[in-house]
Every structure is written in structure tokens, then in C-alpha cells.
Design an enzyme around this catalytic site. Structure first.
Site, PDB file in Angstrom:
ATOM      1  N   THR A   1       0.876  -1.165   0.000  1.00 28.17           N
ATOM      2  CA  THR A   1       0.000   0.000   0.000  1.00 28.17           C
ATOM      3  C   THR A   1       0.915   1.216   0.000  1.00 28.17           C
ATOM      4  OG1 THR A   1      -1.815   1.059   1.191  1.00 28.17           O
ATOM      5  CG2 THR A   1      -0.182  -0.046   2.522  1.00 28.17           C
TER       6      THR A   1
ATOM      7  N   ARG B   1     -14.566  -6.136   1.567  1.00 28.94           N
ATOM      8  CA  ARG B   1     -13.508  -6.127   2.582  1.00 28.94           C
ATOM      9  C   ARG B   1     -12.849  -4.762   2.714  1.00 28.94           C
ATOM     10  NH1 ARG B   1      -7.612  -5.190   2.586  1.00 28.94           N
ATOM     11  NH2 ARG B   1      -6.746  -6.414   4.315  1.00 28.94           N
TER      12      ARG B   1
END
Length: 308
Positions: free
Chosen positions: A172, A200
Site C-alpha cells: 500500500t 472487505r
């Protein structure tokens, strides 16, 4: 009173794989992307600007870079859609904004910033978050804008592997900063994990899990196996180890990573303190990372990379 030494630390994800198998230019492109993000944040901090402006600028640069799993170049859900999450937090008053599951706002971190400033809510999700962004004047794009052919290939690979797929191959992005006034801020943005299901949401947009900033302690951004960072309340735990436990910044960061590892998770953390101190660490083979201050500039990728 003397100015605090400004400092910016960024990550482009802790994980185990390059974005594209066999791409000889990827590492050079990723290092350039880290330097571009440092440039964006440094320009603000060196001019006496705010930490929150700097982390937004650095994160937005990384979102726009296809080397990283955020914004354009995000990984895909099981259904082949890019669903983006982001959060930003200002350590001055602990104001925060967070979004999850957005699909059309080009700059997720700027959407989180708009929410932080305009409120009244801290967290919006899905189409409502994109609608808020459109109403706030943020650029909207078709979801295809975010999707790269390589990410489609990775989705096919993950679906074929099933339960054997590694969920955090592609990290990320995040940024933490302290400005010359001693204020800290944190920003995190992600496309999540490849082949994610059921709407999610990981740790990145959750205040206290993947993103946290408090002038009384530190600013923190996380990357890794989000479910474990959520369970450990990782970013907040790090800050509270400093504020209440009187631990040092690196000591607190290492302790949180050890806690997550004991739970069965892996990943990395970056942090800065209001004093100008910085810390980072990771338990994966790689974490794209960079640091800039008035005195130095460093970037690194792999464990044992001497540049950072």
C-alpha cells in the site's frame, strides 16, 4: 523558540513481490516514484508548510504512480473492480477523514482530506463517499482509469491459486511528516488486497489501525496484512506506547511489529515524532520506503538495502 527539524517519511508498501514479474525497469521506476513523492512533500515542508499538506501531496504522488498499489495501479477485487481506501489525520487536533470502497474519485487521499475539513463525519464508504467527492469538486474518473493489464493478470493468478495466494504481495502507500512547528500528520492509501471479497476493508482507512497522528506522541502509517493490524490497533498502539508507556519511537514501533508477528501477521510501519525523530521497520522481504529532511534524502526497497 527554534524551529523543529522537519522530516518526511513515506512507504510504498511492504510486500513480497514486484508489481510486474520480469519487468527490468520496475525497481528504477519505483525508486524514482519514491523520490518524486519525497519531492512533493519536501517542497511544502522546506517552505515552512504544514505536515498535513505535505503528507497529502506525497500520498497523492504515490497514488498517481502505477508502481504502487493505490490510486491508479491498484489491485483488483474478486469481481475485477478497483475499490480504493484512504485516510488522513492531523496531529494538531486529531481531526481525521477516511474513505473506503470508492471507485470513481481519482485522488482518494484528497477525498479523505476534504472529509476531514468539511465533515461532519470522519468515515464515508462506497458510492456515498464518491458522491461527496464529486460534490466537493474532486475529479471523477471511470473505474477503468485505475486498472492496469498487469493487475488483471495478477487477479487471474490469485483466483487460480485460491487459498494459497499471498494476500500482501503488493503493499500500500503512506506518508508521515513533522513540520517546522512540531506538528505531525499521517496519510495512508491503498487498493487493498488482490481478489478481496465481500466489501472487505483493511487497516489503511481505519483511524488507529493503519493511520494515526497525535502531537502528543507520533504520526504513524502502516502497510501489511491488514486484519492483524486492525486487531492490534497498530498505529494507535504505537502512539500510546510513547505517550503513556514512555517508550522511544523506534522501540515502540519494533514492539508493535513484534505484537503483530506474534498474532501471525506481517508488514511494516513508518513513524515520526513531534521532535523530528523518525523510525521505520518491516517483517516482509521488502518495503518501498523513503525519508527526507533538510540534511538528507534516502530511499530503499529490500531488507538490508543500505540506502535506508
Amino acid at each position: 523558540m527554534a524551529d523543529t527539524p522537519w522530516r518526511l517519511v513515506i512507504h510504498g508498501g511492504a510486500g513480497s513481490e514486484r508489481i510486474a514479474h520480469g519487468d527490468p525497469a520496475h525497481e528504477a521506476n519505483a525508486r524514482q516514484g519514491l523520490n518524486d513523492a519525497l519531492d512533493a512533500g519536501q517542497a511544502i515542508l522546506a517552505a515552512g508548510g504544514s505536515a498535513v499538506d505535505a503528507v497529502e501531496a506525497a500520498a497523492k504522488s504515490l497514488e498517481d504512480n502505477v508502481c504502487f498499489n493505490a490510486g491508479r495501479g491498484s489491485v483488483l477485487t474478486e469481481e475485477g473492480v478497483a475499490e480504493l481506501d484512504a485516510a488522513i489525520m492531523d496531529g494538531r487536533d486529531r481531526s481525521a477523514g477516511a474513505v473506503a470502497g470508492i471507485t470513481t474519485t481519482r485522488a482518494p487521499i484528497s477525498l479523505a482530506r476534504k472529509l476531514m475539513e468539511q465533515g461532519p463525519h470522519v468515515f464515508l464508504s462506497g458510492h456515498a463517499a464518491d458522491h461527496f467527492g464529486e460534490a466537493a469538486g474532486l475529479e471523477q474518473v471511470d473505474n477503468e482509469y485505475f486498472i492496469l493489464p498487469e493487475r488483471r493478470r495478477q487477479l487471474e493468478e490469485a483466483l487460480a491459486a485460491g487459498s494459497n495466494a499471498d494476500p500482501i504481495k503488493y503493499g500500500t502507500i503512506g506518508a508521515v511528516a513533522v513540520d517546522v512547528h512540531g506538528n505531525v500528520a499521517a496519510a495512508t492509501s491503498t487498493g487493498g488486497i488482490t481478489a478481496k471479497r465481500w466489501g472487505r476493508v483493511g487497516d489503511s482507512p481505519l483511524i488507529g489501525a493503519g493511520t494515526y497522528a497525535d502531537n502528543r506522541a507520533a504520526a504513524v502509517s502502516a502497510t501489511g496484512s491488514g486484519e492483524y493490524f486492525i486487531r492490534a490497533v497498530a498505529a494507535h498502539q504505537l502512539a500510546e506506547r510513547i505517550r503513556l508507556g514512555s517508550e522511544g519511537l523506534q522501540q515502540a514501533l519494533d514492539a508493535v511489529l513484534a505484537d503483530i508477528q506474534a498474532l501471525g501477521g506481517k508488514g511494516g510501519l513508518i513513524a515520526v515524532a513531534p521532535s523530528g525523530d523518525a523510525a521505520w521497520g518491516f517483517t516482509t522481504p521488502a518495503m518501498y520506503r523513503g525519508m527526507a529532511s533538510a540534511a538528507e534524502r534516502r530511499v530503499g526497497i529490500y531488507a538490508g538495502d543500505d540506502s535506508l
